[in-house]
Design an enzyme around this catalytic site. Sequence first.
Site, PDB file in Angstrom:
ATOM      1  N   ASP A   1       0.857  -1.093   0.163  1.00  0.00           N
ATOM      2  CA  ASP A   1       0.054  -0.315   0.136  1.00  0.00           C
ATOM      3  C   ASP A   1       0.599   1.349   0.103  1.00  0.00           C
ATOM      4  O   ASP A   1       1.741   1.366   0.692  1.00  0.00           O
ATOM      5  CB  ASP A   1      -0.659   0.223   0.653  1.00  0.00           C
ATOM      6  CG  ASP A   1      -2.037  -0.879   0.452  1.00  0.00           C
ATOM      7  OD1 ASP A   1      -2.855  -0.840  -0.206  1.00  0.00           O
ATOM      8  OD2 ASP A   1      -2.668  -1.525   2.161  1.00  0.00           O
TER       9      ASP A   1
ATOM     10  N   LYS B   1     -16.079  14.946  -0.590  1.00  0.00           N
ATOM     11  CA  LYS B   1     -15.527  15.344  -0.803  1.00  0.00           C
ATOM     12  C   LYS B   1     -15.306  13.966  -1.272  1.00  0.00           C
ATOM     13  O   LYS B   1     -15.132  12.937  -0.586  1.00  0.00           O
ATOM     14  CB  LYS B   1     -14.761  15.878   0.186  1.00  0.00           C
ATOM     15  CG  LYS B   1     -13.954  14.906   1.173  1.00  0.00           C
ATOM     16  CD  LYS B   1     -13.816  16.023   2.397  1.00  0.00           C
ATOM     17  CE  LYS B   1     -13.245  14.927   3.709  1.00  0.00           C
ATOM     18  NZ  LYS B   1     -13.943  14.445   4.511  1.00  0.00           N
TER      19      LYS B   1
END
Length: 697
Positions: A324, A412
């Site tokens: 990641d 958002k």
Amino acid sequence: MMRPVVVKEKQLNKSQIHAVEDEVRQAKTMDRDIVTHAMKQSVAKLNPKVMIKNPIMFVVEIGFIITFILSFLPSSSSSIPGWFNITVSLILLFTVLFANFAEALAEGRGKAQADSLKQSKKDVFANVVKENGDIVQVSATDLRKGDVVIVKQGEMIPNDGEVIKGLASVDESAITGESAPVIKEAGGDFCSVTGGTMVVSDEITIVITSNPGESFIDKMISLVEGAARQKTPNEIALNTVLTSLTLIFLIVVVTLPIFTNYLGFQIDTAVLVALLVCLIPTTIGGLLSAIGIAGMDRVTKFNVLAMSGKAVEAAGDINTIILDKTGTITFGNRMAHTLLPVGNETIEQVGKWAAISSVLDETPEGRSVIEYVQGKSISYNRELAEQGEFVPFKAETRMSGVDLQDGTKVRKGAVGAVIEWVESQGGTIPKDVNQKADLISKEGGTPLVVAVDNRIYGLIYLKDTVKPGMRERFEQLRQMGIKTVMCTGDNPLTAATIAKEAGVDEFVAECKPEDKIAVIKAEQDKGKLVAMTGDGTNDAPALAQADVGLAMNSGTTAAKEAANMIDLDSNPTKIIEVVGIGKQLLMTRGALTTFSIANDIAKYFAIIPAMFTLAIPQMEALNIMKLTSPLSAILSALIFNAVIIPLLIPLAMKGIAYKPMSSNALLSRNLLIYGLGGVIVPFIGIKVIDIIVGLFI
């Protein structure tokens, strides 16, 4: 004239010195106790029921029994002196004891770790919340999966669970060794708590996720004690090869008297036993279990819990690592850096709606948006957001926000996701949205688009930085032939910038949980072994699919159950060190196997001429070491065969030195050191022992 400033080093006070001395004294005592226990166990393991699990050393033990019995049954036809049989039997006994000691020493270290873990398992009482709301105190041993428990400041968490209400600081030093407390809160990927840890502030409500005997500490104790240790596929394969070699040599030695009788001479039974023991790979046979146990021990000392030895070995064979971006390659503390309005919007409007979308967002990014807006003195209606319904971020939608009471939807999130959401509601997209998003991405930042219903107001620029030294570490992996793949939810431009800066080989942008599984399967279809790290429930399927799945201890229960390794320090970059430990384990086993088999060459030149020289004088040409006498040669070979095992125990326990390099370079290096060394060392050792033995014969 100025006087020089004298800087004094910080001195330890007497209590600190005494504390350090006590720790050193305790460590020495523990090491002494481990060695003493291992010595006792080496004798206890002489039980044939135990020894038969190691066929090679079992054959040596049978040899000891035969020669020991022969010591009390003198044969008139034997040309061997009586003391020879008892000497051979004693050497064989010590050979077995040394092998048992190596295994017991490795097991003893695991037992010491288990004992320290057991100390953290104290019988505590838990405040269980009943369905009617009443709170009842029960013993932790009576807790069952699904029970709801309240844990207050100063109380120990009674069993593994997940926080469903509240936020608290938890001291996990009993498990991780890290003294700094960690924050545990409801929701998200940091809700998992471990039994035996202490709440040091506030109060949390948890739901129990394991029954008695199934907790994380119970599993750790079982693993480090060796109760759950099973031989790995590689270990079984090597053991099969070594056992087959032993069987072949056993057949050779048993049938040898037939040929010697035909040639007109006899070989004494003790000499045949000595020949067999020198032929079979006793060195690696005596150290094989210790190497495997020590490999698990090294991983545990690194604060990584491996669910099996197979996982550690698989780490050594890894070809691809899936990483990641956030928290692994970068620091993961993406903070609001600036706001960029689009079209005719103002920065005040962007700030207002960005803050409203973040009031109920407890993620670090959401909090940083609030801090940034407040720092810029931009006004917004907090109560309006608090009265609305929070929409949490999901990997599938890549957005978060709030639905206000008047029906207004504020969002958002990722550029592509928000644009698609706005278009689905009939909105138009300002021309400079993608342009400004690309600008943020090229600088290595993460753009979040702020939208209200069908209207985009602007972008939030989240900034993150690559951890120092990552490029060098990835270069080391590249030298080892390991490919690195970065997975990130960022857009392709941001992902490409971070990937280039960090030096990873490939990247997957706008990555969803199912994309990770697809990447893993694609690599596995090419015949490669894949490792990955994760901490969230959405990582669980990929962790289960990977050959090596390293879950963070701070992560969810689902992630930890899916993985085959758990990092107690919750440091995702540790996967790189785990791969190194796995390679070290495989290399140690391979190197000592090479050394053991190479040893046989010198033993052949010692014992074969000694057996046949009297009957076949031409065999004296093979006595290249010029050993004193046939009896001295046989005893010298046997003594070296026994002594080399304890001499190699430190190497088996510690592992051979490992440096990142290609497989071919490693093979050449180890063949030179342990192959050639395995030939030279016994020549020297046997000759030195022969000189000493010759003084007494």
